[in-house]
Design an enzyme around this catalytic site. Structure first.
Site, mmCIF file in Angstrom:
data_model
loop_
_atom_site.group_PDB
_atom_site.id
_atom_site.type_symbol
_atom_site.label_atom_id
_atom_site.label_comp_id
_atom_site.label_asym_id
_atom_site.label_seq_id
_atom_site.Cartn_x
_atom_site.Cartn_y
_atom_site.Cartn_z
ATOM 1 N N ASP A 87 -14.102 -0.852 -7.197
ATOM 2 C CA ASP A 87 -13.435 -1.132 -5.866
ATOM 3 C C ASP A 87 -14.691 -1.249 -4.778
ATOM 4 O OD1 ASP A 87 -11.502 -2.238 -4.124
ATOM 5 O OD2 ASP A 87 -10.625 -0.020 -3.846
ATOM 6 N N LYS B 60 -3.920 -10.864 -8.764
ATOM 7 C CA LYS B 60 -4.021 -9.765 -8.440
ATOM 8 C C LYS B 60 -2.656 -9.700 -7.222
ATOM 9 C CE LYS B 60 -5.313 -5.595 -6.779
ATOM 10 N NZ LYS B 60 -6.531 -5.336 -5.526
ATOM 11 N N HIS C 123 -13.660 -4.342 -11.128
ATOM 12 C CA HIS C 123 -12.981 -4.433 -9.776
ATOM 13 C C HIS C 123 -13.671 -4.347 -8.631
ATOM 14 C CE1 HIS C 123 -9.219 -3.246 -7.065
ATOM 15 N NE2 HIS C 123 -10.228 -3.612 -6.210
ATOM 16 N N HIS D 47 -7.436 1.211 -9.283
ATOM 17 C CA HIS D 47 -8.136 2.357 -8.463
ATOM 18 C C HIS D 47 -6.688 3.325 -8.455
ATOM 19 C CE1 HIS D 47 -5.851 -0.064 -5.352
ATOM 20 N NE2 HIS D 47 -6.925 -0.966 -5.024
ATOM 21 N N HIS E 54 -2.288 -3.420 -6.948
ATOM 22 C CA HIS E 54 -2.618 -2.504 -5.814
ATOM 23 C C HIS E 54 -1.281 -1.681 -5.714
ATOM 24 C CE1 HIS E 54 -4.659 -0.840 -2.040
ATOM 25 N NE2 HIS E 54 -3.606 -0.208 -2.022
ATOM 26 N N HIS F 92 -15.163 -6.159 -4.838
ATOM 27 C CA HIS F 92 -15.096 -7.049 -3.781
ATOM 28 C C HIS F 92 -16.567 -7.442 -3.345
ATOM 29 C CE1 HIS F 92 -10.813 -5.938 -2.726
ATOM 30 N NE2 HIS F 92 -11.010 -4.710 -3.085
ATOM 31 N N HIS G 152 -17.772 -3.387 4.264
ATOM 32 C CA HIS G 152 -17.443 -3.919 5.582
ATOM 33 C C HIS G 152 -18.602 -3.502 6.310
ATOM 34 C CE1 HIS G 152 -13.241 -4.498 4.955
ATOM 35 N NE2 HIS G 152 -13.190 -3.345 4.183
ATOM 36 N N ALA H 259 -10.720 -0.192 5.901
ATOM 37 C CA ALA H 259 -10.778 0.563 4.530
ATOM 38 C C ALA H 259 -11.638 -0.029 3.655
ATOM 39 C CB ALA H 259 -9.116 0.464 4.105
HETATM 40 O O1 DOR Z 1 -10.210 0.243 0.695
HETATM 41 C C1 DOR Z 1 -9.984 -0.828 0.335
HETATM 42 N N1 DOR Z 1 -10.735 -1.948 0.706
HETATM 43 N N2 DOR Z 1 -8.809 -1.058 -0.457
HETATM 44 C C2 DOR Z 1 -8.379 -2.368 -0.894
HETATM 45 O O2 DOR Z 1 -7.320 -2.208 -1.439
HETATM 46 C C3 DOR Z 1 -9.152 -3.459 -0.391
HETATM 47 C C4 DOR Z 1 -10.358 -3.157 -0.032
HETATM 48 C C5 DOR Z 1 -11.199 -4.312 0.842
HETATM 49 O O3 DOR Z 1 -10.993 -5.476 0.377
HETATM 50 O O4 DOR Z 1 -11.843 -3.919 1.732
HETATM 51 ZN ZN ZN Z 2 -10.118 -3.231 -4.109
#
Ligand code: DOR
Ligand code: ZN
Length: 343
Positions: A247, A99, A13, A174, A136, A15, A251, A263
């Site tokens: 996960d 997803k 998992h 997660h 999710h 990103h 950012h 988040a």
């Molecule tokens: O904290 C998170 N950030 N949870 C998620 O499900 C998505 C992820 C994101 O893409 O930033």
């Molecule tokens: Zn995620």
């Protein structure tokens, strides 16, 4: 020097974003993991096999020279996904799962599913074509306390989905609560879960005690200590239903340190070192290899990796940030010391 050597792991998992951020973060994933399940919540989301192939090419272009890395692509399930697209994705060489984001649950989830029952015919198609569904697992009802959203989702949605589609492979992504752990343990062998490093290492005090710490804010939000202990017990139990999924969700620092911070915890910079810390603390370093390198591959019916990776006991300090100034990303445990280091 104390070392541990395990089969090269995979991240089930991740990103990795696109553009400049992809170039900053991908090398961190690639130096540890042979493969990663790539989340599709770009803007706009990756909803078709054709888009996934284009995104895969962009990722491959960003792999540093000398590394072997296989991005395992996923598609973002929306209310307009069709059974034909699911069939095509299941037959594609590069798409490994769909997803499901409940609409509004998290970052870039606006195109997600508003009414889960309404997509049951699509889940039936996934069951038929044997392509896994990654979930999710949080309700989006604003009246539901944010710390209860996963527990309530288990009762109101997950139980129904798993009961209705007994042949569908489901990954509860997660997991953060003892209730989700119990659900996965009690379900059939077709239901598994990923666990992040932050949910193994921290409880909700990390976000809120002594000041607001936005770099510990992710969704599902980190819960109370008794939930963390349930996650550690699951991860270190050698139960193949529980495997590694960071996960890692980068950012820009400027978007995290804000009046309404995004988040996501960025953990790819030290993922394996963070998991090693959690497993060592539990006295279960011998269980790390199954969790990190075997059970996920088995669940996805992919071969286990053949190479190895070695961690050594050698203290180092996590940098304050990665990436160039305007694109800086603050990693999990920035400026703090970790005791395991990838050799
Ligand atoms: O904290 C998170 N950030 N949870 C998620 O499900 C998505 C992820 C994101 O893409 O930033
Ligand atoms: Zn995620």
């Amino acid at each position: 020097m104390k070392t541990i050597t395990i089969t090269r792991p995979d991240d089930w998992h991740a990103h990795v974003r696109s553009g400049a951020v992809l170039k900053t973060v991908l090398p961190h994933t690639v130096r540890q993991f042979a493969r990663a399940i790539i989340m599709p919540n770009l803007k706009p989301p990756v909803t078709t096999a054709a888009q996934a192939l284009a995104y895969r090419e962009e990722i491959l272009q960003a792999v540093p020279a000398g590394f072997d890395f296989m991005p395992l692509m996923t598609l973002y399930l929306t209310g307009s996904t069709t059974a034909a697209e699911i069939k095509m994705a299941a037959g594609s060489d590069h798409v490994y799962a769909f997803k499901l984001y409940p609409a509004g649950a998290t970052t870039n989830s606006d195109s997600g599913v508003a009414d889960i029952k309404a997509v049951y015919p699509l889940l039936e198609a996934m069951e038929k074509y044997d392509i896994p569904l990654l979930i999710h697992g949080e309700v989006t009802d604003e009246r539901c306390d944010i710390f209860d959203r996963e527990r309530v989702f288990v009762d109101t949605s997950l139980t129904g989905i798993a009961g209705s589609f007994p042949g569908l492979r489901i990954v509860v992504e997660h997991v953060t609560t003892s209730e989700a752990v119990q659900f996965v343990e009690a379900a059939g062998a077709n239901v598994a879960a990923t666990i992040t490093p932050q949910h193994l290492l921290f409880n909700r005090n990390a976000i809120l005690a002594g000041g607001i710490r936005p770099h510990y804010y992710c969704l599902p939000i980190i819960k109370r200590e008794h939930h963390r202990l349930a996650l550690v017990a699951a991860a270190t139990s050698a139960n193949p239903k529980f495997f590694l999924g960071t996960d890692s969700a980068p950012h820009l620092t400027s978007l995290k340190e804000s009046a309404c911070g995004c988040a996501g915890c960025y953990s790819a910079h030290a993922a394996l070192e963070l998991y090693a810390k959690a497993f060592e603390r539990a006295g279960s370093l011998d269980k790390l290899e199954g969790f990190a390198s075997f059970y996920g591959a088995d669940f996805y019916r992919l071969p286990r990796n053949s190479g190895t990776i070695t961690l050594e006991k050698s203290a180092w300090t996590v940098p304050a940030a990665y990436g160039e100034d305007s694109l800086s990303i603050t990693p999990l445990m920035a400026n703090e010391e970790l005791s395991w280091k990838i050799r």
